[in-house]
Design a protein around this motif. Structure first.
Motif, PDB file in Angstrom:
ATOM      1  N   ASP A 186       0.925  -1.253  -0.017  1.00 22.08           N
ATOM      2  CA  ASP A 186      -0.133   0.067   0.150  1.00 22.08           C
ATOM      3  C   ASP A 186       0.785   1.287   0.058  1.00 22.08           C
ATOM      4  N   GLU A 187       1.761   1.316   0.752  1.00 27.37           N
ATOM      5  CA  GLU A 187       2.815   2.428   1.034  1.00 27.37           C
ATOM      6  C   GLU A 187       3.638   2.519  -0.199  1.00 27.37           C
ATOM      7  N   GLU A 188       4.380   1.478  -0.664  1.00 23.48           N
ATOM      8  CA  GLU A 188       5.497   1.706  -1.742  1.00 23.48           C
ATOM      9  C   GLU A 188       5.090   1.636  -3.072  1.00 23.48           C
ATOM     10  N   MET A 189       4.032   0.635  -3.396  1.00 15.39           N
ATOM     11  CA  MET A 189       3.256   0.645  -4.764  1.00 15.39           C
ATOM     12  C   MET A 189       2.064   0.619  -4.520  1.00 15.39           C
ATOM     13  N   PRO A 190       1.519   1.842  -4.241  1.00 13.31           N
ATOM     14  CA  PRO A 190      -0.015   1.764  -4.307  1.00 13.31           C
ATOM     15  C   PRO A 190      -0.900   1.743  -5.514  1.00 13.31           C
ATOM     16  N   GLY A 191      -0.341   1.647  -6.733  1.00 13.13           N
ATOM     17  CA  GLY A 191      -1.102   1.660  -7.806  1.00 13.13           C
ATOM     18  C   GLY A 191      -0.068   1.658  -8.989  1.00 13.13           C
ATOM     19  N   HIS A 223      -3.514  -5.874 -10.274  1.00  9.96           N
ATOM     20  CA  HIS A 223      -3.050  -6.830  -8.891  1.00  9.96           C
ATOM     21  C   HIS A 223      -3.729  -6.560  -7.593  1.00  9.96           C
ATOM     22  N   THR A 224      -4.386  -7.471  -7.037  1.00 10.96           N
ATOM     23  CA  THR A 224      -4.945  -6.966  -5.652  1.00 10.96           C
ATOM     24  C   THR A 224      -3.800  -7.895  -4.587  1.00 10.96           C
ATOM     25  N   SER A 225      -2.811  -8.868  -5.023  1.00  7.41           N
ATOM     26  CA  SER A 225      -2.090  -9.463  -4.318  1.00  7.41           C
ATOM     27  C   SER A 225      -0.886  -9.875  -4.974  1.00  7.41           C
ATOM     28  N   MET A 226       0.043 -10.322  -4.334  1.00  7.29           N
ATOM     29  CA  MET A 226       1.408 -10.627  -5.005  1.00  7.29           C
ATOM     30  C   MET A 226       1.986 -12.250  -4.693  1.00  7.29           C
ATOM     31  N   GLY A 227       2.168 -12.918  -5.530  1.00  8.83           N
ATOM     32  CA  GLY A 227       2.674 -14.345  -5.246  1.00  8.83           C
ATOM     33  C   GLY A 227       1.509 -15.332  -4.898  1.00  8.83           C
ATOM     34  N   CYS A 228       1.835 -16.564  -4.465  1.00  5.89           N
ATOM     35  CA  CYS A 228       0.822 -17.689  -4.324  1.00  5.89           C
ATOM     36  C   CYS A 228       1.544 -18.444  -3.162  1.00  5.89           C
ATOM     37  N   SER A 250      -4.507  -3.743   0.703  1.00  6.64           N
ATOM     38  CA  SER A 250      -5.472  -3.286   1.529  1.00  6.64           C
ATOM     39  C   SER A 250      -6.672  -3.355   0.305  1.00  6.64           C
ATOM     40  N   VAL A 251      -7.976  -3.607   0.955  1.00  8.25           N
ATOM     41  CA  VAL A 251      -8.994  -3.311   0.185  1.00  8.25           C
ATOM     42  C   VAL A 251      -9.268  -1.898  -0.166  1.00  8.25           C
ATOM     43  N   ASP A 252      -8.917  -0.885   0.728  1.00  5.74           N
ATOM     44  CA  ASP A 252      -8.792   0.465   0.381  1.00  5.74           C
ATOM     45  C   ASP A 252      -8.035   0.936  -0.855  1.00  5.74           C
ATOM     46  N   SER A 253      -6.676   0.295  -0.781  1.00  2.00           N
ATOM     47  CA  SER A 253      -5.924   0.570  -1.938  1.00  2.00           C
ATOM     48  C   SER A 253      -6.419  -0.053  -3.135  1.00  2.00           C
ATOM     49  N   VAL A 254      -6.798  -1.145  -3.203  1.00  2.00           N
ATOM     50  CA  VAL A 254      -7.530  -1.785  -4.462  1.00  2.00           C
ATOM     51  C   VAL A 254      -8.686  -1.136  -5.013  1.00  2.00           C
TER      52      VAL A 254
END
Length: 493
Positions: A186-191, A223-228, A250-254
Protein backbone atom coordinates in the motif's frame (compact mmCIF):
# COMPACT_ATOMS: atom_id res chain seq x y z
CA UNK A 1 12.98 16.92 -29.27
CA UNK A 2 14.46 14.84 -26.43
CA UNK A 3 12.51 14.54 -23.18
CA UNK A 4 15.02 13.33 -20.63
CA UNK A 5 13.82 10.96 -17.90
CA UNK A 6 15.68 8.98 -15.24
CA UNK A 7 14.40 5.52 -16.10
CA UNK A 8 12.57 4.01 -19.05
CA UNK A 9 10.62 0.81 -18.56
CA UNK A 10 10.17 -1.25 -21.72
CA UNK A 11 7.38 -3.76 -22.19
CA UNK A 12 8.59 -5.92 -25.09
CA UNK A 13 6.44 -8.28 -27.08
CA UNK A 14 5.90 -9.83 -30.48
CA UNK A 15 2.23 -10.77 -30.75
CA UNK A 16 2.64 -12.34 -34.17
CA UNK A 17 5.47 -14.59 -32.97
CA UNK A 18 3.59 -15.58 -29.81
CA UNK A 19 0.03 -15.91 -31.16
CA UNK A 20 0.44 -16.18 -34.95
CA UNK A 21 -2.89 -15.47 -36.70
CA UNK A 22 -4.82 -15.39 -33.43
CA UNK A 23 -3.19 -12.07 -32.46
CA UNK A 24 -5.27 -9.71 -34.59
CA UNK A 25 -8.80 -10.39 -33.38
CA UNK A 26 -8.73 -12.91 -30.58
CA UNK A 27 -5.91 -12.27 -28.10
CA UNK A 28 -5.89 -9.57 -25.45
CA UNK A 29 -3.66 -6.52 -25.43
CA UNK A 30 -2.61 -6.29 -21.80
CA UNK A 31 -1.29 -3.24 -19.95
CA UNK A 32 2.23 -3.90 -18.52
CA UNK A 33 1.22 -3.96 -14.87
CA UNK A 34 4.64 -4.61 -13.35
CA UNK A 35 6.21 -1.80 -15.38
CA UNK A 36 3.44 0.49 -14.13
CA UNK A 37 3.92 -0.58 -10.51
CA UNK A 38 7.69 -0.13 -10.73
CA UNK A 39 7.24 3.32 -12.25
CA UNK A 40 5.03 4.34 -9.33
CA UNK A 41 7.63 3.08 -6.86
CA UNK A 42 10.43 5.09 -8.53
CA UNK A 43 8.32 8.23 -8.84
CA UNK A 44 7.62 8.11 -5.11
CA UNK A 45 11.40 8.02 -4.59
CA UNK A 46 11.83 11.19 -6.62
CA UNK A 47 12.83 9.74 -9.99
CA UNK A 48 11.09 10.44 -13.29
CA UNK A 49 9.90 7.52 -15.38
CA UNK A 50 8.50 6.63 -18.78
CA UNK A 51 7.04 3.40 -20.17
CA UNK A 52 7.35 2.18 -23.75
CA UNK A 53 4.72 -0.46 -24.48
CA UNK A 54 5.85 -2.19 -27.66
CA UNK A 55 2.81 -4.44 -28.26
CA UNK A 56 0.27 -1.71 -27.47
CA UNK A 57 1.84 0.62 -30.06
CA UNK A 58 2.80 -2.17 -32.51
CA UNK A 59 6.40 -0.97 -32.36
CA UNK A 60 9.25 -2.81 -34.02
CA UNK A 61 12.39 -3.66 -32.07
CA UNK A 62 14.27 -0.78 -33.72
CA UNK A 63 11.44 1.67 -33.03
CA UNK A 64 11.47 0.72 -29.34
CA UNK A 65 15.24 1.21 -29.20
CA UNK A 66 15.14 4.55 -31.03
CA UNK A 67 12.37 5.88 -28.81
CA UNK A 68 14.10 4.77 -25.61
CA UNK A 69 17.53 6.13 -26.47
CA UNK A 70 16.96 9.15 -28.70
CA UNK A 71 13.60 10.44 -27.48
CA UNK A 72 13.99 9.85 -23.74
CA UNK A 73 17.76 9.65 -23.05
CA UNK A 74 17.46 7.90 -19.65
CA UNK A 75 20.08 7.02 -17.07
CA UNK A 76 18.78 3.44 -17.03
CA UNK A 77 16.56 1.29 -19.25
CA UNK A 78 14.70 -1.55 -17.57
CA UNK A 79 13.27 -4.30 -19.79
CA UNK A 80 10.41 -5.80 -17.78
CA UNK A 81 9.92 -9.41 -18.89
CA UNK A 82 6.42 -10.57 -18.00
CA UNK A 83 3.51 -11.80 -20.10
CA UNK A 84 -0.27 -11.88 -20.46
CA UNK A 85 -0.60 -14.56 -17.79
CA UNK A 86 1.55 -15.37 -14.77
CA UNK A 87 3.68 -18.07 -16.46
CA UNK A 88 4.16 -16.21 -19.75
CA UNK A 89 7.47 -14.46 -19.05
CA UNK A 90 9.90 -16.81 -20.79
CA UNK A 91 8.13 -16.68 -24.15
CA UNK A 92 8.89 -12.95 -24.31
CA UNK A 93 12.63 -13.38 -23.79
CA UNK A 94 13.41 -13.79 -27.50
CA UNK A 95 12.11 -10.33 -28.37
CA UNK A 96 13.44 -8.90 -25.08
CA UNK A 97 16.94 -9.95 -26.08
CA UNK A 98 16.51 -8.37 -29.50
CA UNK A 99 15.39 -5.10 -27.90
CA UNK A 100 18.48 -5.04 -25.65
CA UNK A 101 20.78 -5.66 -28.62
CA UNK A 102 19.08 -2.94 -30.66
CA UNK A 103 19.48 -0.44 -27.83
CA UNK A 104 23.19 -1.21 -27.54
CA UNK A 105 23.55 -0.73 -31.31
CA UNK A 106 21.95 2.70 -30.99
CA UNK A 107 23.86 3.64 -27.85
CA UNK A 108 26.62 1.23 -26.69
CA UNK A 109 27.06 3.00 -23.35
CA UNK A 110 23.38 2.90 -22.38
CA UNK A 111 22.83 0.98 -19.15
CA UNK A 112 20.21 -1.79 -19.43
CA UNK A 113 18.63 -3.99 -16.78
CA UNK A 114 16.34 -7.00 -17.18
CA UNK A 115 13.82 -7.94 -14.51
CA UNK A 116 10.84 -10.28 -14.42
CA UNK A 117 10.01 -13.92 -13.79
CA UNK A 118 12.44 -15.36 -16.35
CA UNK A 119 15.48 -13.21 -15.46
CA UNK A 120 14.84 -13.95 -11.77
CA UNK A 121 14.72 -17.68 -12.50
CA UNK A 122 17.87 -17.70 -14.67
CA UNK A 123 19.89 -14.61 -13.67
CA UNK A 124 23.36 -15.91 -14.52
CA UNK A 125 22.31 -17.22 -17.91
CA UNK A 126 20.41 -14.02 -18.67
CA UNK A 127 23.27 -11.64 -17.90
CA UNK A 128 25.75 -13.90 -19.70
CA UNK A 129 23.72 -14.33 -22.88
CA UNK A 130 21.93 -11.00 -23.26
CA UNK A 131 23.22 -7.52 -24.13
CA UNK A 132 22.42 -6.13 -20.70
CA UNK A 133 24.46 -4.65 -17.88
CA UNK A 134 22.25 -5.70 -14.98
CA UNK A 135 19.84 -8.48 -14.04
CA UNK A 136 17.60 -8.45 -10.98
CA UNK A 137 16.97 -11.82 -9.36
CA UNK A 138 14.11 -10.69 -7.06
CA UNK A 139 10.94 -8.66 -7.47
CA UNK A 140 12.62 -5.54 -8.80
CA UNK A 141 11.67 -2.10 -7.57
CA UNK A 142 14.11 -1.76 -4.66
CA UNK A 143 16.99 -3.12 -6.74
CA UNK A 144 16.15 -0.73 -9.60
CA UNK A 145 16.10 2.20 -7.17
CA UNK A 146 19.47 1.31 -5.65
CA UNK A 147 20.98 0.85 -9.11
CA UNK A 148 19.82 4.34 -10.09
CA UNK A 149 21.38 5.74 -6.93
CA UNK A 150 24.67 4.02 -7.77
CA UNK A 151 24.58 5.40 -11.32
CA UNK A 152 23.95 8.89 -9.94
CA UNK A 153 26.95 8.45 -7.66
CA UNK A 154 29.03 7.26 -10.66
CA UNK A 155 30.16 4.14 -8.82
CA UNK A 156 32.41 1.65 -10.61
CA UNK A 157 31.16 -1.31 -8.57
CA UNK A 158 27.59 -2.44 -7.94
CA UNK A 159 28.49 -5.32 -5.62
CA UNK A 160 26.83 -3.72 -2.59
CA UNK A 161 23.39 -3.83 -4.24
CA UNK A 162 21.39 -6.89 -3.11
CA UNK A 163 19.88 -9.13 -5.81
CA UNK A 164 21.79 -7.36 -8.60
CA UNK A 165 23.83 -9.30 -11.14
CA UNK A 166 26.11 -7.03 -13.17
CA UNK A 167 28.93 -7.26 -15.61
CA UNK A 168 31.87 -5.13 -16.56
CA UNK A 169 34.01 -5.71 -19.64
CA UNK A 170 32.46 -9.14 -20.02
CA UNK A 171 33.08 -10.25 -16.43
CA UNK A 172 29.93 -11.28 -14.53
CA UNK A 173 29.52 -10.38 -10.86
CA UNK A 174 26.87 -12.08 -8.74
CA UNK A 175 25.12 -10.45 -5.77
CA UNK A 176 26.40 -11.10 -2.27
CA UNK A 177 22.95 -10.79 -0.70
CA UNK A 178 19.26 -10.87 -1.59
CA UNK A 179 16.90 -7.91 -1.44
CA UNK A 180 13.99 -8.38 0.95
CA UNK A 181 10.46 -8.21 -0.39
CA UNK A 182 8.43 -5.04 -0.06
CA UNK A 183 6.56 -5.24 3.25
CA UNK A 184 3.87 -2.62 2.66
CA UNK A 185 2.51 -2.74 -0.88
CA UNK A 186 0.00 0.00 0.00
CA UNK A 187 2.69 2.48 0.98
CA UNK A 188 5.43 1.69 -1.53
CA UNK A 189 3.57 0.55 -4.67
CA UNK A 190 0.02 1.85 -4.19
CA UNK A 191 -0.96 1.56 -7.84
CA UNK A 192 0.01 1.59 -11.49
CA UNK A 193 1.27 4.74 -13.23
CA UNK A 194 -1.68 4.68 -15.64
CA UNK A 195 -0.87 8.14 -16.99
CA UNK A 196 2.28 6.68 -18.59
CA UNK A 197 0.29 4.09 -20.57
CA UNK A 198 -1.75 4.31 -23.80
CA UNK A 199 -4.99 3.28 -22.12
CA UNK A 200 -7.00 3.52 -25.33
CA UNK A 201 -4.91 0.72 -26.86
CA UNK A 202 -5.70 -2.07 -24.39
CA UNK A 203 -8.24 -4.77 -25.20
CA UNK A 204 -9.77 -7.51 -23.06
CA UNK A 205 -9.63 -11.24 -23.83
CA UNK A 206 -12.33 -12.24 -26.29
CA UNK A 207 -14.15 -14.58 -23.87
CA UNK A 208 -14.05 -11.94 -21.11
CA UNK A 209 -16.48 -9.95 -23.25
CA UNK A 210 -18.74 -12.69 -24.58
CA UNK A 211 -21.63 -10.74 -23.01
CA UNK A 212 -20.61 -7.72 -25.13
CA UNK A 213 -18.23 -9.05 -27.79
CA UNK A 214 -17.99 -5.75 -29.68
CA UNK A 215 -17.08 -3.75 -26.55
CA UNK A 216 -13.68 -5.04 -25.39
CA UNK A 217 -12.26 -1.59 -24.58
CA UNK A 218 -11.52 0.28 -22.38
CA UNK A 219 -9.74 -2.41 -20.40
CA UNK A 220 -7.36 -2.69 -17.47
CA UNK A 221 -5.69 -5.34 -15.33
CA UNK A 222 -4.70 -4.93 -11.68
CA UNK A 223 -3.00 -6.83 -8.90
CA UNK A 224 -4.76 -7.10 -5.54
CA UNK A 225 -2.14 -9.53 -4.23
CA UNK A 226 1.35 -10.70 -5.07
CA UNK A 227 2.65 -14.29 -5.18
CA UNK A 228 1.02 -17.62 -4.32
CA UNK A 229 1.21 -19.92 -1.27
CA UNK A 230 0.84 -23.11 -3.33
CA UNK A 231 3.60 -25.21 -4.91
CA UNK A 232 2.29 -26.60 -8.22
CA UNK A 233 5.21 -28.32 -9.94
CA UNK A 234 4.59 -26.70 -13.33
CA UNK A 235 4.35 -23.12 -12.02
CA UNK A 236 7.13 -20.51 -11.98
CA UNK A 237 5.41 -17.40 -10.71
CA UNK A 238 7.20 -17.23 -7.36
CA UNK A 239 10.66 -17.01 -8.97
CA UNK A 240 10.93 -13.21 -8.42
CA UNK A 241 9.99 -13.60 -4.74
CA UNK A 242 12.43 -16.37 -3.84
CA UNK A 243 9.81 -18.33 -1.91
CA UNK A 244 6.12 -19.17 -1.77
CA UNK A 245 4.72 -16.00 -0.30
CA UNK A 246 1.37 -14.22 -0.49
CA UNK A 247 1.02 -10.48 0.13
CA UNK A 248 -2.07 -8.34 -0.35
CA UNK A 249 -2.89 -4.74 -1.02
CA UNK A 250 -5.57 -3.48 1.37
CA UNK A 251 -9.18 -3.26 0.25
CA UNK A 252 -8.95 0.54 0.38
CA UNK A 253 -5.88 0.55 -1.86
CA UNK A 254 -7.51 -1.80 -4.38
CA UNK A 255 -10.64 0.30 -4.49
CA UNK A 256 -8.69 3.53 -5.04
CA UNK A 257 -7.22 1.86 -8.12
CA UNK A 258 -10.60 0.70 -9.41
CA UNK A 259 -12.22 4.07 -8.64
CA UNK A 260 -9.51 5.82 -10.66
CA UNK A 261 -9.88 3.46 -13.62
CA UNK A 262 -13.66 3.78 -13.72
CA UNK A 263 -13.82 7.52 -13.15
CA UNK A 264 -10.87 8.66 -15.32
CA UNK A 265 -10.87 6.10 -18.13
CA UNK A 266 -14.39 4.67 -18.11
CA UNK A 267 -12.98 1.17 -17.64
CA UNK A 268 -15.59 -1.58 -17.52
CA UNK A 269 -13.60 -4.73 -18.29
CA UNK A 270 -11.12 -5.53 -15.51
CA UNK A 271 -8.79 -8.48 -15.02
CA UNK A 272 -7.53 -9.36 -11.55
CA UNK A 273 -4.14 -10.68 -12.57
CA UNK A 274 -3.39 -12.22 -9.13
CA UNK A 275 -2.25 -15.82 -9.44
CA UNK A 276 -4.91 -16.61 -6.84
CA UNK A 277 -7.58 -14.02 -6.00
CA UNK A 278 -10.26 -16.22 -4.45
CA UNK A 279 -8.27 -17.24 -1.40
CA UNK A 280 -8.35 -14.94 1.64
CA UNK A 281 -11.91 -14.54 2.95
CA UNK A 282 -11.56 -11.03 4.36
CA UNK A 283 -9.78 -9.83 1.21
CA UNK A 284 -12.29 -11.33 -1.23
CA UNK A 285 -15.43 -10.31 0.64
CA UNK A 286 -14.02 -6.89 1.52
CA UNK A 287 -13.45 -6.07 -2.15
CA UNK A 288 -16.84 -7.51 -3.09
CA UNK A 289 -18.61 -5.39 -0.45
CA UNK A 290 -16.84 -2.24 -1.61
CA UNK A 291 -17.72 -2.90 -5.26
CA UNK A 292 -21.35 -3.64 -4.37
CA UNK A 293 -21.56 -0.39 -2.41
CA UNK A 294 -20.30 1.57 -5.43
CA UNK A 295 -22.65 -0.22 -7.83
CA UNK A 296 -20.21 0.08 -10.73
CA UNK A 297 -21.10 -1.56 -14.04
CA UNK A 298 -17.92 -3.62 -14.21
CA UNK A 299 -17.07 -6.94 -15.84
CA UNK A 300 -14.32 -8.63 -13.80
CA UNK A 301 -12.54 -11.96 -14.07
CA UNK A 302 -10.14 -13.56 -11.62
CA UNK A 303 -8.30 -16.80 -10.82
CA UNK A 304 -9.63 -19.28 -8.26
CA UNK A 305 -8.91 -22.83 -7.14
CA UNK A 306 -11.28 -25.76 -6.89
CA UNK A 307 -10.66 -25.88 -3.13
CA UNK A 308 -10.93 -22.13 -2.43
CA UNK A 309 -14.35 -21.35 -3.93
CA UNK A 310 -16.73 -21.21 -0.97
CA UNK A 311 -20.51 -21.03 -1.31
CA UNK A 312 -20.59 -17.89 0.81
CA UNK A 313 -18.45 -16.08 -1.78
CA UNK A 314 -20.43 -16.77 -4.92
CA UNK A 315 -23.46 -14.49 -4.66
CA UNK A 316 -21.30 -11.60 -3.52
CA UNK A 317 -18.78 -12.19 -6.31
CA UNK A 318 -21.56 -12.11 -8.91
CA UNK A 319 -23.26 -9.04 -7.43
CA UNK A 320 -19.90 -7.24 -7.28
CA UNK A 321 -19.32 -7.75 -11.03
CA UNK A 322 -17.22 -10.92 -11.17
CA UNK A 323 -18.64 -12.56 -14.27
CA UNK A 324 -15.81 -15.05 -14.86
CA UNK A 325 -13.66 -17.28 -12.65
CA UNK A 326 -10.69 -19.22 -14.06
CA UNK A 327 -10.11 -22.63 -12.48
CA UNK A 328 -6.93 -24.70 -12.66
CA UNK A 329 -8.49 -28.07 -13.45
CA UNK A 330 -5.34 -29.30 -15.24
CA UNK A 331 -6.17 -33.01 -15.65
CA UNK A 332 -8.94 -35.57 -15.21
CA UNK A 333 -6.44 -38.01 -13.71
CA UNK A 334 -5.94 -38.04 -9.92
CA UNK A 335 -2.55 -39.61 -10.59
CA UNK A 336 -1.44 -36.80 -12.89
CA UNK A 337 -2.76 -34.06 -10.59
CA UNK A 338 -1.15 -35.58 -7.50
CA UNK A 339 2.17 -35.78 -9.31
CA UNK A 340 1.87 -32.05 -9.98
CA UNK A 341 1.01 -31.25 -6.36
CA UNK A 342 -2.65 -30.52 -7.12
CA UNK A 343 -4.78 -32.65 -4.81
CA UNK A 344 -8.50 -32.80 -5.58
CA UNK A 345 -11.01 -35.26 -7.01
CA UNK A 346 -13.05 -35.21 -10.20
CA UNK A 347 -16.15 -34.92 -8.03
CA UNK A 348 -14.67 -31.79 -6.43
CA UNK A 349 -14.08 -30.33 -9.89
CA UNK A 350 -17.56 -31.08 -11.22
CA UNK A 351 -19.30 -29.79 -8.10
CA UNK A 352 -17.28 -26.57 -8.02
CA UNK A 353 -17.95 -25.79 -11.69
CA UNK A 354 -21.68 -26.41 -11.19
CA UNK A 355 -21.79 -24.23 -8.04
CA UNK A 356 -20.09 -21.33 -9.81
CA UNK A 357 -22.35 -21.56 -12.85
CA UNK A 358 -25.45 -21.81 -10.64
CA UNK A 359 -24.48 -18.43 -9.19
CA UNK A 360 -24.52 -16.94 -12.71
CA UNK A 361 -20.73 -16.77 -13.01
CA UNK A 362 -19.03 -18.13 -16.13
CA UNK A 363 -16.13 -20.58 -15.84
CA UNK A 364 -12.84 -20.73 -17.72
CA UNK A 365 -11.50 -24.25 -17.36
CA UNK A 366 -7.71 -24.47 -17.59
CA UNK A 367 -6.38 -27.83 -18.80
CA UNK A 368 -2.78 -28.99 -19.24
CA UNK A 369 -1.88 -31.88 -21.52
CA UNK A 370 1.45 -33.70 -21.14
CA UNK A 371 2.26 -33.30 -17.45
CA UNK A 372 4.93 -35.78 -16.27
CA UNK A 373 2.51 -38.66 -15.53
CA UNK A 374 0.26 -38.01 -18.53
CA UNK A 375 -0.17 -40.83 -21.02
CA UNK A 376 -2.21 -40.69 -24.21
CA UNK A 377 -5.15 -42.37 -22.49
CA UNK A 378 -4.98 -39.97 -19.53
CA UNK A 379 -4.89 -36.97 -21.89
CA UNK A 380 -8.00 -38.41 -23.57
CA UNK A 381 -9.67 -38.61 -20.14
CA UNK A 382 -8.92 -34.91 -19.65
CA UNK A 383 -10.35 -34.03 -23.04
CA UNK A 384 -13.46 -36.07 -22.27
CA UNK A 385 -13.84 -34.19 -18.98
CA UNK A 386 -13.44 -30.82 -20.73
CA UNK A 387 -16.15 -31.76 -23.23
CA UNK A 388 -18.46 -33.00 -20.47
CA UNK A 389 -17.93 -29.99 -18.20
CA UNK A 390 -18.55 -27.71 -21.19
CA UNK A 391 -17.32 -24.56 -19.46
CA UNK A 392 -18.09 -21.22 -21.05
CA UNK A 393 -14.46 -21.12 -22.17
CA UNK A 394 -11.45 -23.43 -21.98
CA UNK A 395 -7.75 -22.62 -21.96
CA UNK A 396 -6.00 -25.59 -23.53
CA UNK A 397 -2.31 -25.83 -22.64
CA UNK A 398 0.50 -28.26 -23.23
CA UNK A 399 2.94 -28.80 -20.38
CA UNK A 400 5.91 -26.44 -20.52
CA UNK A 401 9.02 -26.66 -18.34
CA UNK A 402 9.05 -22.98 -17.42
CA UNK A 403 12.30 -21.71 -15.85
CA UNK A 404 11.63 -21.20 -12.17
CA UNK A 405 9.37 -24.25 -11.89
CA UNK A 406 10.10 -27.63 -10.33
CA UNK A 407 9.36 -29.17 -13.74
CA UNK A 408 12.15 -27.10 -15.33
CA UNK A 409 14.65 -28.16 -12.67
CA UNK A 410 13.78 -31.82 -13.13
CA UNK A 411 13.95 -31.59 -16.93
CA UNK A 412 17.29 -29.77 -16.79
CA UNK A 413 18.70 -32.51 -14.55
CA UNK A 414 17.25 -35.55 -16.30
CA UNK A 415 16.66 -34.62 -19.93
CA UNK A 416 18.18 -31.23 -20.82
CA UNK A 417 17.99 -31.88 -24.57
CA UNK A 418 14.21 -31.83 -24.22
CA UNK A 419 14.18 -28.12 -23.36
CA UNK A 420 13.45 -25.53 -26.07
CA UNK A 421 16.40 -23.95 -27.83
CA UNK A 422 14.64 -20.58 -28.30
CA UNK A 423 12.68 -18.85 -25.58
CA UNK A 424 9.61 -18.08 -27.71
CA UNK A 425 9.11 -21.83 -28.09
CA UNK A 426 7.53 -21.67 -24.64
CA UNK A 427 4.51 -20.03 -26.25
CA UNK A 428 1.54 -22.36 -26.62
CA UNK A 429 0.65 -20.86 -30.00
CA UNK A 430 4.07 -20.32 -31.56
CA UNK A 431 4.93 -21.97 -34.87
CA UNK A 432 7.76 -23.90 -33.24
CA UNK A 433 6.18 -24.37 -29.79
CA UNK A 434 7.95 -27.11 -27.84
CA UNK A 435 6.25 -28.73 -24.83
CA UNK A 436 8.30 -30.92 -22.54
CA UNK A 437 8.12 -34.64 -23.32
CA UNK A 438 7.44 -37.27 -20.66
CA UNK A 439 7.87 -41.01 -20.20
CA UNK A 440 4.75 -41.73 -22.25
CA UNK A 441 4.63 -39.16 -25.05
CA UNK A 442 7.02 -37.12 -27.17
CA UNK A 443 6.89 -33.35 -27.35
CA UNK A 444 5.37 -33.58 -30.83
CA UNK A 445 2.66 -35.98 -29.65
CA UNK A 446 1.73 -33.75 -26.73
CA UNK A 447 1.51 -30.63 -28.89
CA UNK A 448 -0.58 -32.48 -31.49
CA UNK A 449 -2.95 -33.67 -28.77
CA UNK A 450 -3.20 -30.17 -27.36
CA UNK A 451 -4.20 -28.84 -30.79
CA UNK A 452 -6.68 -31.68 -31.24
CA UNK A 453 -8.22 -30.94 -27.84
CA UNK A 454 -8.46 -27.22 -28.59
CA UNK A 455 -10.31 -27.86 -31.84
CA UNK A 456 -12.57 -30.48 -30.24
CA UNK A 457 -13.62 -28.14 -27.43
CA UNK A 458 -14.41 -25.16 -29.63
CA UNK A 459 -16.13 -27.02 -32.47
CA UNK A 460 -18.22 -29.22 -30.17
CA UNK A 461 -21.94 -28.88 -31.04
CA UNK A 462 -22.70 -29.03 -27.31
CA UNK A 463 -20.39 -26.07 -26.70
CA UNK A 464 -21.63 -23.99 -29.62
CA UNK A 465 -25.19 -24.60 -28.46
CA UNK A 466 -24.28 -23.32 -24.98
CA UNK A 467 -22.65 -20.25 -26.52
CA UNK A 468 -25.69 -19.58 -28.67
CA UNK A 469 -28.02 -19.79 -25.65
CA UNK A 470 -25.86 -17.71 -23.31
CA UNK A 471 -24.16 -15.20 -25.59
CA UNK A 472 -25.89 -15.18 -28.98
CA UNK A 473 -25.11 -15.57 -32.65
CA UNK A 474 -22.35 -12.97 -32.87
CA UNK A 475 -20.24 -14.87 -30.35
CA UNK A 476 -20.86 -18.17 -32.15
CA UNK A 477 -19.60 -16.56 -35.36
CA UNK A 478 -16.62 -15.13 -33.47
CA UNK A 479 -15.68 -18.61 -32.23
CA UNK A 480 -16.14 -20.07 -35.69
CA UNK A 481 -13.71 -17.46 -37.06
CA UNK A 482 -11.30 -18.35 -34.26
CA UNK A 483 -11.34 -22.08 -35.01
CA UNK A 484 -11.01 -21.36 -38.74
CA UNK A 485 -7.83 -19.34 -38.15
CA UNK A 486 -4.80 -21.49 -39.13
CA UNK A 487 -2.27 -22.25 -36.42
CA UNK A 488 0.65 -23.75 -38.41
CA UNK A 489 3.13 -25.93 -36.52
CA UNK A 490 6.70 -26.75 -37.37
CA UNK A 491 7.10 -30.34 -38.54
CA UNK A 492 9.59 -32.44 -36.59
CA UNK A 493 12.69 -33.60 -38.39
Amino acid sequence: MTTKVDVVFIHPGDKKQIYQGLANEFSATEPPIFAGLFATYLQRKGYSAAIIDGPAHNLSVDEIAEQAVSDLSPKLIVIVVYGNQPSASTQNMTVSGKVATAIKQHQPNMKIMMTGTHPAALPRRTITEEDVDFVCDREGPVTIYKTLQALDAKLDSFSDIPSLWWKKEGVVFSPTSSEGLIKSLDEEMPGVAWDLLPMENYRAHNWHCFDHIHDRTPYAAIHTSMGCPYKCSFCCINAPFGKNVYRMWSVDSVMKEIDFLVEHYGVKNIKFIDEMFVLNKAHVLGICDALIQRNYEVNIWAYARIDTVKDEYLDKLKTAGFNWLALGIESASDFVRDGSDKHMTNEDIINTVKRIQAAGIHVIGNYIFGLPDDSYSRMQETLDMALDLNCEFSNIYSAMAYPGSKLYTETLQNNPNDLPTSWHQYSQHAFDSKPVSNAFCSSEEILAFRDKAWEACFTSPKYLDLVQRKFGTDVVKHIERMTATPLPRKKSG
